[in-house]
Design a protein around this motif. Structure first.
Motif, PDB file in Angstrom:
ATOM      1  N   ILE A 156       0.759  -1.070  -0.411  1.00  0.00           N
ATOM      2  CA  ILE A 156       0.377  -0.076  -0.507  1.00  0.00           C
ATOM      3  C   ILE A 156       1.236   1.553  -0.297  1.00  0.00           C
ATOM      4  O   ILE A 156       1.231   1.621   0.942  1.00  0.00           O
ATOM      5  N   GLU A 188      -8.399   4.942   6.502  1.00  0.00           N
ATOM      6  CA  GLU A 188      -8.250   3.311   6.422  1.00  0.00           C
ATOM      7  C   GLU A 188      -9.536   2.831   7.610  1.00  0.00           C
ATOM      8  O   GLU A 188      -8.795   3.724   9.093  1.00  0.00           O
ATOM      9  N   LEU A 230     -10.179   0.968  10.640  1.00  0.00           N
ATOM     10  CA  LEU A 230      -9.464  -0.424  11.152  1.00  0.00           C
ATOM     11  C   LEU A 230     -10.164  -0.835  12.010  1.00  0.00           C
ATOM     12  O   LEU A 230     -10.828  -0.168  12.523  1.00  0.00           O
ATOM     13  N   SER A 274      -4.914  -2.949  10.276  1.00  0.00           N
ATOM     14  CA  SER A 274      -5.873  -3.434   9.025  1.00  0.00           C
ATOM     15  C   SER A 274      -6.764  -4.313   9.242  1.00  0.00           C
ATOM     16  O   SER A 274      -6.041  -5.343   9.560  1.00  0.00           O
ATOM     17  N   ARG A 283      -8.227  -4.544   3.399  1.00  0.00           N
ATOM     18  CA  ARG A 283      -8.264  -2.416   3.551  1.00  0.00           C
ATOM     19  C   ARG A 283      -9.677  -2.361   3.100  1.00  0.00           C
ATOM     20  O   ARG A 283      -9.435  -2.411   1.989  1.00  0.00           O
ATOM     21  N   GLN A 284     -10.086  -1.265   3.613  1.00  0.00           N
ATOM     22  CA  GLN A 284     -11.549  -0.165   3.744  1.00  0.00           C
ATOM     23  C   GLN A 284     -10.623   1.236   3.623  1.00  0.00           C
ATOM     24  O   GLN A 284     -10.232   1.248   4.527  1.00  0.00           O
ATOM     25  N   TYR A 285     -11.362   2.401   2.957  1.00  0.00           N
ATOM     26  CA  TYR A 285     -11.349   3.473   3.822  1.00  0.00           C
ATOM     27  C   TYR A 285     -13.299   4.206   3.295  1.00  0.00           C
ATOM     28  O   TYR A 285     -13.286   3.645   2.517  1.00  0.00           O
TER      29      TYR A 285
END
Length: 826
Positions: free
Chosen positions: A523, A654, A656, A662, A666-668
């Motif tokens: 990342i 991001e 958590l 993480s 992974r998500q945002y």
């Protein structure tokens, strides 16, 4: 061995196995011998213990290395009684070192002959020893008894006692009183230089009744263990250390190892110089393997610090040498370390560091030519006072380590505040100043503080990328080189308006170039704090770049001085960082209408849910209360050409898990709505802003940073304690727990007017500047005074941080962060 009622424990130390039976028989009691410790232990009545004490000399036969401890019950109600020795009592003081468990060597001390001494125990923690050196001159030693080592050696005679005390941290100050004028003595004085080489102080007290009174005080008040011994006391008659000794250790590593041991003083030198076989062994081992020898020397250094009578032959021998495993070469540098106090200089074990740009400069010879110097108070845990004579003398003369001499080179901005400096191997002070000219056009800077700050950019901890860029003067040349796939850099304009810089310290880096130095990291971070040429600042991923482009765009606000070394180094990069409340943030939120009950409830929840080993005293004192991982972050700030309106920002973070880690995938998420933004230090209510976070899909390449608007009359980030964007991090909260009810206009944090230096800045000027910070008002002092002013609220202000004095202190905070704090005093 059962213990009798009302009995006390006694121990005989350093007992050879061949005399155990005879000594045990002489004691006439049931004893226990612990072979690996060489200790005989037994229990007896106080009367029996006193009898054993009286016949101690005959008991140990010809074994003066044996010590006796009688663990008398401590009297916690023992009252402190002041006592002064008078002219009819005999007090003599010597300084020296324990050569072994059976011998103490006295060393002659400059300017002290055989004068009349007096001893005064003026309060529970202070002992004064005074000697009448001449008719008009008295030297006064003030000893901090609370720092006395717990093991006190006592040699008893019929009419007197000789008491040996470890001097580590013991001497608080030394004064010379001449014709009623008193002055403190520091390490630049011959007397202090002599004493600093000694490890123990020997006090002879007669009559014995006075000695017993003093020993009872040490035993009961300070819990000291009294060790009765028949150690022989001798005057040192052997030669002292000579620099020629280093010639036997020709490599840099072995020479450093010996310099480290030698800096301990007589506690090493005596043992080394009086043992020819030990010297021969050390030379042989040093010739065989440099790293193994250093590791043995490191063990010896630590053992001698803890145990002054330690036998060096138990470490420096073939068996111990062969046990040392050679470690694989680390990516970190290992550099020499020196601690300087107002009274002494000690070469310490090497430290590992990622290094800095100066250390990697092709002309400076690498890490072996650098050492890290710490200025320390003496005794520890005190403020460094503003007497800099010893420091100044060392900074001017340089520091000898083995056969090499090191001179002051520079210090990063954060290290200056901590009184830590980098020295470099050079012959003279002028030589090292000439080497500074290789770092860029620093000679064009005419303000001393600015010069030190710009020089400090070379000493920031940073990781090398191995990437060297080509600087392009024109946009046309830049575009042409980028098209060819070359790695290049150019300068683009800042966004400036109304005397403010809206992109202060912010530039761009292309996606392709980031992949060059993060190829093994899945990342890509969005922001990188960098050092390059004469530039400092924060580079953010250029959303318009591609993976096939390799460039950096800097701005004039990032360029601090001219330099043509465009090698890129990284200080830090953006990462998802959950954060906490603290006292300053709580104070501002309280001023702006958040009820105190909110903080008390969060604190109680924290106490109930956190593991006991997770709550540290510092967290309690500073109210470092964790906030939900996905409602608050600690973020780099940036700004560039976007359509964000004034008072708005962009945040994509991001997601958590509850451990701050993480997710597997992974998500945002983008934040929308009101966010609270501030930055430590934040001493004024106007330093906390409420901005409106908006969703901007064109900025989705940027995550875990806050993007400010470049619109409006004044940058939003500048309203927060006069901040900029060259690497400042911000507290950003978007949860629902805190709702601010009021707003306070931000302060105008105008920069202090710079003083033009009347002459070209010299090596001596830089020394003067660095040492001037020792007597300066520290950030901590300002913080503590601000806390008192706000807490008392003598002006009765609704917002306590808006009192006039609190505002003045807030401006001092801002000045301190720019290293102009030396202009202030409290």
């Amino acid at each position: 061995m059962s213990k009798l009622k009302d009995s006390i424990d006694c121990i005989l130390y350093n007992v050879p196995a061949n005399v155990v039976d005879s000594i045990s028989s002489s004691i006439g009691l049931s004893t226990r011998y612990i072979k690996n410790k060489k200790e005989i232990s037994f229990s007896c009545s106080i009367t029996q213990a006193n009898d054993i004490h009286l016949k101690f000399s005959s008991l140990i036969h010809q074994n003066p290395q044996i010590w006796l401890s009688i663990n008398l019950p401590s009297n916690r109600r023992h009252k402190f009684i002041q006592f002064n020795t008078n002219i009819g009592e005999d007090i003599r003081v010597s300084f020296g070192s324990l050569l072994s468990t059976s011998k103490f060597l006295i060393h002659d001390i400059s300017y002290i002959g055989a004068p009349q001494w007096t001893m005064t125990l003026s309060d529970q923690n202070t002992l004064q020893l005074k000697c009448q050196n001449t008719v008009t001159t008295t030297i006064c030693f003030t000893l901090s008894i609370c720092h006395v080592e717990k093991h006190i050696f006592v040699i008893d005679y019929d009419t007197r006692a000789e008491i040996i005390i470890n001097m580590n941290k013991l001497i608080k100050e030394v004064q010379m009183i001449d014709n009623m004028q008193s002055s403190k003595l520091y390490g630049d004085q011959p007397l202090i230089k002599s004493i600093s080489l000694c490890s123990e102080i020997l006090i002879r007290i007669s009559p014995k009744s006075v000695a017993d009174q003093f020993l009872n005080y040490l035993r009961h008040v300070h819990r000291c263990k009294i060790l009765y011994t028949k150690i022989s006391i001798e005057q040192n008659v052997r030669k002292l250390w000579d620099k020629i000794e280093f010639n036997w250790y020709p490599t840099r590593g072995t020479s450093y190892a010996m310099a480290m041991l030698h800096s301990l003083g007589y506690v090493f030198d005596d043992k080394y110089l009086m043992n020819d076989q030990l010297q021969s062994t050390l030379v042989d081992l040093a010739e065989e393997n440099e790293e193994r020898f250093y590791q043995l020397a490191l063990q010896a250094f630590r053992e001698l610090q803890a145990c002054h009578w330690f036998d060096l032959t138990t470490i420096f021998n073939r068996d111990e040498f062969n046990k040392i495993a050679i470690k694989n070469k680390s990516k970190l540098f290992r550099v020499g370390v020196v601690h300087i106090t107002p009274t002494r200089l000690c070469i310490m074990p090497k430290e590992e560091t990622i290094g800095h740009r100066a250390m990697r400069h092709e002309s400076f010879g690498g890490a072996d030519n650098f050492c890290l110097v710490y200025l320390k108070p003496d005794p520890p845990n005190q403020y460094l006072n503003n007497n800099t004579d010893n420091f100044r003398q060392i900074f001017r003369a340089g520091i000898e380590i083995g056969r090499d001499r090191f001179h002051l080179f520079g210090s990063s901005n954060s290290q200056i505040k901590e009184h830590v400096f980098w020295f470099m191997k050079t012959s003279t002070l002028n030589d090292v100043h000439q080497k500074r000219s290789q770092l860029g056009e620093l000679n064009q800077i005419d303000n001393l503080g600015t010069y030190a700050a710009r020089l400090g950019l070379w000493f920031s901890k940073s990781s090398p990328t191995g990437i060297k860029l080509v600087y392009c003067e024109t946009e046309q040349e830049f575009n042409k080189r980028v098209l060819k796939g070359e790695i290049c850099v150019r300068c683009i304009d800042d966004i400036e308006r109304n005397g403010f810089c809206f992109t202060d310290g912010n530039g761009f880096i292309s996606k392709g170039l980031v992949k060059r130095f993060t190829e093994n990291i899945p990342i890509m971070s969005s922001a990188y704090q960098i050092r390059m040429a004469g530039c400092k600042g924060l580079l953010i991923i250029d959303p318009q770049s591609t993976n096939e482009q390799f460039y950096i765009k800097i701005r004039p606000s990032m360029k601090k001085f001219e330099c043509n070394d465009w090698t890129l180094e990284i200080c830090e990069h953006s990462v998802a960082t959950p954060t906490r409340l603290n006292n300053q943030i709580i104070l501002l939120m309280s001023d702006l209408g958040v009820p105190n009950e909110t903080f008390l409830r969060l604190q109680e929840q924290w106490f109930q849910n956190a593991p006991s080993n997770y709550i540290y005293s510092e967290h309690l004192l500073k109210n470092k209360i964790p906030l939900p991982e996905n409602e608050c972050r600690f973020m780099f700030g940036c700004a560039f050409e976007t359509i964000l309106k004034p008072g708005t920002c962009f945040i994509r973070y991001e997601v958590l898990d509850h451990n701050g880690k993480s997710l597997p995938n992974r998500q945002y998420k983008c934040v929308e709505g009101q966010v609270i933004v501030t930055k430590n230090p934040c001493p004024y209510a106007g330093d906390m802003l409420v901005l409106n976070a908006v969703d901007r899909p064109e900025l989705y390449d940027l995550h875990d940073i806050i993007v400010f608007s470049t619109k409006g009359d004044r940058p939003d980030f500048h309203k927060i304690a006069g901040s900029d964007l060259d690497g400042d991090k911000y507290f950003v909260y978007w949860g629902s727990e805190f709702k601010l009810q009021y707003s306070v206009p931000p302060l105008d944090y105008a920069a202090d007017k710079k003083i033009i230096h009347p002459t070209p800045i010299s090596a001596e000027d830089i020394i003067d500047y660095y040492l001037s910070t020792l007597g300066a008002t520290s950030y901590g002092e300002v913080y503590n005074l601000h806390a008192v002013v706000v807490d008392q609220n003598s002006e009765g202000h609704r917002q306590r941080t808006c009192q006039s004095l609190a505002i003045e202190l807030a401006r001092m905070f801002a000045s301190a962060s720019m290293l102009s704090f030396i202009e202030y005093s409290i």
